[in-house]
Design an enzyme around this catalytic site. Structure first.
Site, PDB file in Angstrom:
ATOM      1  N   GLU A  36     -15.607   1.431  14.179  1.00  0.00           N
ATOM      2  CA  GLU A  36     -14.537   2.344  14.573  1.00  0.00           C
ATOM      3  C   GLU A  36     -14.561   3.691  13.881  1.00  0.00           C
ATOM      4  OE1 GLU A  36     -10.528   0.617  15.515  1.00  0.00           O
ATOM      5  OE2 GLU A  36     -11.371  -1.025  14.360  1.00  0.00           O
ATOM      6  N   HIS A  37     -14.490   3.681  12.538  1.00  0.00           N
ATOM      7  CA  HIS A  37     -14.404   4.949  11.838  1.00  0.00           C
ATOM      8  C   HIS A  37     -14.860   4.779  10.397  1.00  0.00           C
ATOM      9  CE1 HIS A  37     -10.050   3.517  12.554  1.00  0.00           C
ATOM     10  NE2 HIS A  37     -10.577   2.779  11.613  1.00  0.00           N
ATOM     11  N   GLY A  40     -13.040   3.178   7.027  1.00  0.00           N
ATOM     12  CA  GLY A  40     -12.196   2.021   7.291  1.00  0.00           C
ATOM     13  C   GLY A  40     -10.706   2.338   7.350  1.00  0.00           C
ATOM     14  N   GLY A 203       6.931  -5.431   0.529  1.00  0.00           N
ATOM     15  CA  GLY A 203       5.774  -5.209  -0.329  1.00  0.00           C
ATOM     16  C   GLY A 203       5.477  -3.722  -0.387  1.00  0.00           C
ATOM     17  N   ALA A 204       4.316  -3.358  -0.899  1.00  0.00           N
ATOM     18  CA  ALA A 204       3.971  -1.946  -1.066  1.00  0.00           C
ATOM     19  C   ALA A 204       4.024  -1.186   0.254  1.00  0.00           C
ATOM     20  CB  ALA A 204       2.591  -1.819  -1.702  1.00  0.00           C
ATOM     21  N   ILE A 205       3.453  -1.746   1.324  1.00  0.00           N
ATOM     22  CA  ILE A 205       3.426  -1.056   2.607  1.00  0.00           C
ATOM     23  C   ILE A 205       4.837  -0.841   3.142  1.00  0.00           C
ATOM     24  CG2 ILE A 205       2.706  -1.225   5.028  1.00  0.00           C
ATOM     25  CD1 ILE A 205       0.228  -2.731   4.083  1.00  0.00           C
ATOM     26  N   ALA A 290       5.850  -5.217   8.434  1.00  0.00           N
ATOM     27  CA  ALA A 290       5.006  -5.045   7.248  1.00  0.00           C
ATOM     28  C   ALA A 290       5.028  -6.339   6.444  1.00  0.00           C
ATOM     29  CB  ALA A 290       5.507  -3.881   6.403  1.00  0.00           C
ATOM     30  N   HIS A 466       1.857  15.952 -26.699  1.00  0.00           N
ATOM     31  CA  HIS A 466       3.280  16.268 -26.510  1.00  0.00           C
ATOM     32  C   HIS A 466       3.404  17.687 -25.963  1.00  0.00           C
ATOM     33  CE1 HIS A 466       7.600  16.529 -27.364  1.00  0.00           C
ATOM     34  NE2 HIS A 466       7.353  17.745 -27.858  1.00  0.00           N
TER      35      HIS A 466
END
Length: 487
Positions: A36-37, A40, A203-205, A290, A466
């Site tokens: 496809e691409h 990924g 979750g993260a998504i 998700a 710092h």
């Protein structure tokens, strides 16, 4: 006659293309198959374009709060959905082209099409991969087949590495339709901004999309099956993140699940069932599913070859080797954690083991960092406090608040904290958890420390610059040993 290679890699996501580069560096004649691409899911529909969207949301947030920084912006600051999406796609396209350049630079042949492994290597006989025309329509037509790539045909290699990644998990009865029910594919390219949104999964998504769409002005409701959002994170971090997201207007339903979705004219109604069996109907313009991902193991010829697959995951050892000699798997298709950086490192380990590089050892998954790029950001590595206690570890825990850090206050980002967990007997750092501004950049300091088996004494005697946010890392360590200097 079939073209013969030393290594053929199926899939050009982060794991696949990095493996191809390392393979070529090791002197192997290498090819990579992509349907496809290049790049990924991560480069085209995941890690990178979502960060571009979230960056737009971050800039919008700062613009809308300019007065907090002593600045006056005239007029109403509003998002241009088409422009935000266009920028994200351009970022993706640039990196997609970059992968093509890397393949050319390292003399890796790109074979365009859909791969099926028809034979595993045996003795002096190479394995075989048949590549056919891609049956699945590419998600992104603007990325044409690169010039100079190979196509349909039969190819041979002694070593065949599966790096086919994963795709969104689909729940029965709540199948995405690309219109009202979205996966992350559709959520990244909205034609117009929905006024309201339901996100299934925290979750993260799920949380990243919830954060983005809320910043863009949508009313967002998140439904999570487990008792806490961001389930893999430390409970203390999860609780703080939830509180901050709720302040932004995101609503959460935990210990709840979507049991049914009714489609209407331009809207969906989700039936949300709580743990006690009560059902609440929530209506919104769109719903994002998700609820995780599953490995792409289908149509690769694995069953016929006897490659062991369990619950959509190819079973491998610490070096990516399957039970069939000459066939390997890395990245998402080889199991959790399903992270791009884990895939990359697994690929390097796999091909270096094939090459016989001295000192190669299996990946220690306990030292892989995880990052969620919502607002506030969340990052972690190692054991949570709960997991450390469950493992029977006698621990010391340190914390340091953003509100006590000069740089955080100057940035106007004084909400968050850093938490460190040490083994009380040995001083070993066994976990680090952060929530707040730029923690996805800070976490790597603790990852390096853990990989070097650094002790608390060494961390406490390290000089941090710092004023920086990183000073909080040292203060958290000091706090674990009752030596904090600024709190």
């Amino acid at each position: 006659m079939a073209e013969t290679y030393d290594v053929i890699i199926i899939g050009s996501g982060p794991g696949g293309y990095v493996t191809a580069v390392r393979s070529a560096q090791l002197g192997f004649k290498t090819a990579i198959v992509e349907r496809e691409h290049l790049g990924g899911i991560c480069l085209n529909w995941g890690c990178i374009p979502t960060k571009a969207l979230l960056r737009s949301a971050e800039i919008l947030h700062y613009a809308q709060h300019a007065k907090d920084y002593g600045l006056k912006l005239e007029g109403t600051i509003t998002p241009d959905t088409a422009a935000v999406v266009d920028r994200s796609r351009k970022v993706s396209g640039r990196l997609n082209s970059g992968v093509g350049f890397l393949m050319k630079k390292n003399k890796v042949d790109v074979i365009w099409g859909e791969a099926k492994v028809t034979k595993a290597a045996k003795g002096n006989e190479a394995g075989e991969v048949v590549v056919s025309k891609t049956a699945k329509k590419p998600m992104e037509p603007q990325h044409p087949v690169p010039k100079g790539t190979l196509g349909e045909g039969t190819y041979k290699a002694k070593h065949i590495i599966l790096a086919t990644g994963a795709r969104p998990r689909v729940l029965p009865g709540i199948e995405p339709d690309g219109k009202l029910i979205w996966t992350y594919f559709e959520a990244m390219v909205p034609k117009e901004m929905p006024k309201s949104l339901i996100v299934m999964g925290s979750g993260a998504i799920g949380i990243e999309f919830a954060s983005f769409y809320r910043a863009m002005g949508a009313e967002v409701t998140v439904v999570e099956l487990l008792p806490q959002i961001l389930p893999v994170e430390d409970a203390e971090v999860s609780k703080f993140a939830r509180r901050q997201l709720e302040k932004q207007g995101i609503r959460f339903h935990v210990e709840a699940k979507v049991t049914k979705v009714e489609k209407g004219e331009g809207q969906v109604t989700a039936h949300v069932e709580t743990r006690d069996g009560k059902v609440e109907k929530i209506t919104a313009d769109r719903l994002i599913s998700a609820v995780g991902v599953q490995g792409n193991v289908e149509n690769l010829g694995l069953d016929a070859l006897g490659v062991k697959v369990e619950r959509g995951i190819v079973l491998v050892d610490g070096y990516g080797r399957t039970n069939v000699p000459g066939i390997y798997a890395i990245g998402d298709v080889a199991g959790p954690p399903m992270l791009a950086h884990k895939a990359e490192h697994e690929g390097v380990i796999c091909v270096e083991k094939i090459a016989g590089v001295p000192g190669v050892h299996p990946l220690d998954k306990s030292k892989i960092p995880g990052c969620t790029y919502c607002n506030p950001q969340v990052a972690s590595v190692g054991l949570t406090e709960e997991k450390a206690k469950q493992a029977g570890r006698d621990i010391r825990v340190g914390r340091f608040q953003f509100a006590a850090n000069g740089k955080a206050i100057a940035l106007g980002e004084d909400q968050g904290f850093i938490k460190t967990i040490f083994d009380k007997k040995t001083g070993e750092l066994i976990g680090a958890h952060m929530v707040g501004a730029e923690v996805t950049e800070l976490i790597q300091g603790f990852v390096v420390a853990m990989n070097l088996e650094t002790t608390e004494e060494e961390l406490m005697h390290t000089v941090f610059p710092h004023p920086t946010l990183s000073e909080m890392m040292k203060e958290s360590v000091l706090d674990a040993y009752d030596r904090s200097l600024n709190a």
